[in-house]
Design an enzyme around this catalytic site. Sequence first.
Site, mmCIF file in Angstrom:
data_model
loop_
_atom_site.group_PDB
_atom_site.id
_atom_site.type_symbol
_atom_site.label_atom_id
_atom_site.label_comp_id
_atom_site.label_asym_id
_atom_site.label_seq_id
_atom_site.Cartn_x
_atom_site.Cartn_y
_atom_site.Cartn_z
ATOM 1 N N PRO A 2 10.493 27.381 16.204
ATOM 2 C CA PRO A 2 10.763 28.515 16.922
ATOM 3 C C PRO A 2 12.294 28.789 16.039
ATOM 4 O O PRO A 2 13.391 27.599 16.085
ATOM 5 C CB PRO A 2 11.161 28.198 18.264
ATOM 6 C CG PRO A 2 10.242 27.238 19.090
ATOM 7 C CD PRO A 2 10.048 26.467 17.549
ATOM 8 N N GLU A 3 12.538 29.891 16.121
ATOM 9 C CA GLU A 3 14.151 30.105 15.568
ATOM 10 C C GLU A 3 15.307 30.515 16.884
ATOM 11 O O GLU A 3 14.865 30.558 17.970
ATOM 12 C CB GLU A 3 14.010 30.925 14.378
ATOM 13 C CG GLU A 3 13.208 30.088 13.261
ATOM 14 C CD GLU A 3 13.468 30.861 12.130
ATOM 15 O OE1 GLU A 3 14.379 32.276 11.681
ATOM 16 O OE2 GLU A 3 11.909 30.539 10.934
ATOM 17 N N LYS A 61 19.871 26.914 17.514
ATOM 18 C CA LYS A 61 17.918 26.612 17.564
ATOM 19 C C LYS A 61 18.667 25.456 18.529
ATOM 20 O O LYS A 61 17.463 24.968 18.755
ATOM 21 C CB LYS A 61 17.087 26.283 16.678
ATOM 22 C CG LYS A 61 17.474 26.991 15.475
ATOM 23 C CD LYS A 61 16.005 26.686 13.963
ATOM 24 C CE LYS A 61 15.869 27.215 13.418
ATOM 25 N NZ LYS A 61 15.235 26.483 12.019
ATOM 26 N N HIS A 104 -1.548 18.166 26.246
ATOM 27 C CA HIS A 104 0.193 18.869 25.963
ATOM 28 C C HIS A 104 1.101 18.689 27.003
ATOM 29 O O HIS A 104 2.574 18.580 26.526
ATOM 30 C CB HIS A 104 0.231 19.923 24.994
ATOM 31 C CG HIS A 104 -1.044 19.178 24.204
ATOM 32 N ND1 HIS A 104 -1.513 18.380 22.966
ATOM 33 C CD2 HIS A 104 -2.029 20.344 23.662
ATOM 34 C CE1 HIS A 104 -2.584 18.899 22.039
ATOM 35 N NE2 HIS A 104 -2.796 19.751 22.380
ATOM 36 N N ARG A 123 2.333 19.245 18.695
ATOM 37 C CA ARG A 123 3.224 18.502 18.067
ATOM 38 C C ARG A 123 3.912 17.596 18.206
ATOM 39 O O ARG A 123 4.124 16.418 17.653
ATOM 40 C CB ARG A 123 3.511 19.114 16.846
ATOM 41 C CG ARG A 123 2.489 20.847 16.686
ATOM 42 C CD ARG A 123 2.728 21.315 15.503
ATOM 43 N NE ARG A 123 2.068 22.261 14.998
ATOM 44 C CZ ARG A 123 1.763 23.374 14.125
ATOM 45 N NH1 ARG A 123 2.836 23.228 13.931
ATOM 46 N NH2 ARG A 123 1.339 24.547 14.103
ATOM 47 N N LYS A 169 29.451 27.361 -2.693
ATOM 48 C CA LYS A 169 28.733 26.788 -2.845
ATOM 49 C C LYS A 169 27.612 27.441 -4.061
ATOM 50 O O LYS A 169 26.806 28.450 -5.263
ATOM 51 C CB LYS A 169 27.355 27.095 -1.442
ATOM 52 C CG LYS A 169 28.021 26.207 -0.417
ATOM 53 C CD LYS A 169 28.634 24.968 -0.077
ATOM 54 C CE LYS A 169 28.435 25.471 1.532
ATOM 55 N NZ LYS A 169 28.872 23.936 1.415
ATOM 56 N N ARG A 279 8.560 25.310 2.414
ATOM 57 C CA ARG A 279 8.131 26.115 2.981
ATOM 58 C C ARG A 279 7.873 27.418 1.761
ATOM 59 O O ARG A 279 7.675 27.563 1.232
ATOM 60 C CB ARG A 279 9.198 26.493 3.626
ATOM 61 C CG ARG A 279 10.053 25.930 4.687
ATOM 62 C CD ARG A 279 11.685 26.494 5.402
ATOM 63 N NE ARG A 279 11.886 25.688 6.449
ATOM 64 C CZ ARG A 279 12.779 24.341 6.571
ATOM 65 N NH1 ARG A 279 13.066 24.434 4.829
ATOM 66 N NH2 ARG A 279 13.789 24.093 6.574
#
Length: 296
Positions: A2-3, A61, A104, A123, A169, A279
């Site tokens: 989830p973001e 988050k 779960h 998870r 950066k 990713r």
Amino acid sequence: MPELPEVEVVRRGLDAHVTGKAITAVRVHHPRAVRRHEAGPADLTARLLGMRITGTGRRGKYLWLTLDGGDEPLARRAESSVALVVHLGMSGQMLLGPIPKEDHLRIAALLDDGTALSFVDQRTFGGWLLADLVTVDGTDVPVPVAHVARDPLDPRFDRDAVVKVLRGKHSEIKRQLLDQTVVSGIGNIYADEALWRAKVNGARLAESLTKPKLAEILDHAADVMRDALGQGGTSFDSLYVNVNGESGYFDRSLDAYGREGEPCRRCGAIMRREKFMNRSSFYCPRCQPRPRVRRA
């Protein structure tokens, strides 16, 4: 995982239904769900009993419930600067309603009006912990969240300050968008969406982009997350749901993420996928050309 939009959907649901209510019972069904609470399950359970939920908070988050001692004696009310920090991990769910009978279920709590609050996590990367609140840059946040930068939807987000950091950066712009100490809440999905809208390849060095372009990327990130929030977030499977167990549907509106092999909605070129930081990155090779590699 989830973001920001998905976590904010959960926060809003909790804020509407649990604020002002006291915790009357807690049961930890799996110790891994409280592994971040160093004093252990018994301590967390004992401290939560009788505490009243005074509000909710979010930074990036991270989600938390602010607590006080409720109707407990004044000595107990010293806990008023404490928060129950919830990390959803990859698959955590905060559900209101009957306590689910499923494998779960990790933690279950009852509130004084009979509401049941369950933490379900397939998870087991998520969990609960109690943490002190500290003031950082004028805002009270739990200690484990103190290092996390403000996110683009935070009213006090300083876009120009973040642009200044990004300009210094020497690494890929997407890597910087995912760095929670630079800007929080922008995960893999919304980074790809913001970069697609800005027509910037995620492999471009942050320092190579102009200040206006960096500001544009951050603005797109904020816009796409607001769009996702309006549609309940992005759900690719049943693991992300709101407090009522309902999935979001912003996945139908994604322009980049998950669209490998499909035509770009803007120019028609075939979308590509590349590996990035364990990713996947999705982009249009025409609208978002990769940076040229300089030869020595």
